[in-house]
Design a protein around this motif. Sequence first.
Motif, short mmCIF file in Angstrom:
data_model
loop_
_atom_site.label_atom_id
_atom_site.label_comp_id
_atom_site.label_asym_id
_atom_site.label_seq_id
_atom_site.Cartn_x
_atom_site.Cartn_y
_atom_site.Cartn_z
N LEU A 19 0.83 -1.21 0.00
CA LEU A 19 0.00 0.00 0.00
C LEU A 19 0.87 1.26 0.00
O LEU A 19 0.58 2.22 -0.70
N TYR A 23 0.34 0.97 -4.25
CA TYR A 23 -1.09 1.09 -4.48
C TYR A 23 -1.71 2.24 -3.69
O TYR A 23 -1.49 2.34 -2.49
N LEU A 26 -6.71 0.15 -1.00
CA LEU A 26 -6.84 -1.28 -0.77
C LEU A 26 -7.59 -1.93 -1.93
O LEU A 26 -7.26 -3.05 -2.33
N TYR A 51 -8.22 -1.54 8.55
CA TYR A 51 -7.81 -0.67 7.44
C TYR A 51 -8.30 0.75 7.67
O TYR A 51 -9.46 0.98 8.00
N ASN A 56 -4.37 4.96 4.21
CA ASN A 56 -4.08 3.88 3.26
C ASN A 56 -3.14 2.84 3.88
O ASN A 56 -2.14 2.45 3.30
N LYS A 57 -3.53 2.39 5.07
CA LYS A 57 -2.76 1.32 5.72
C LYS A 57 -3.60 0.66 6.81
O LYS A 57 -4.61 1.21 7.25
#
Length: 59
Positions: A19, A23, A26, A51, A56-57
């Motif tokens: 991530l 990316y 997700l 999440y 974004n993790k």
Amino acid sequence: MDNLPQDPAMLFSFINMKLRDEYPSLDELCASLDIDRKLLEEKLNAAGWEYNPEANKFW
């Protein structure tokens, strides 16, 4: 999900690295790697990680 680390801590680290480095979401990670998002989240949630889309993790 057979091609992913099975140990929850290793999976957590692997997914967060992807991530962070590759990316922007997700959904994009799951689509690109052909991962069932629901199963991934269930496995990581069971280990205590959730999440956070803004960060974004998983944390």
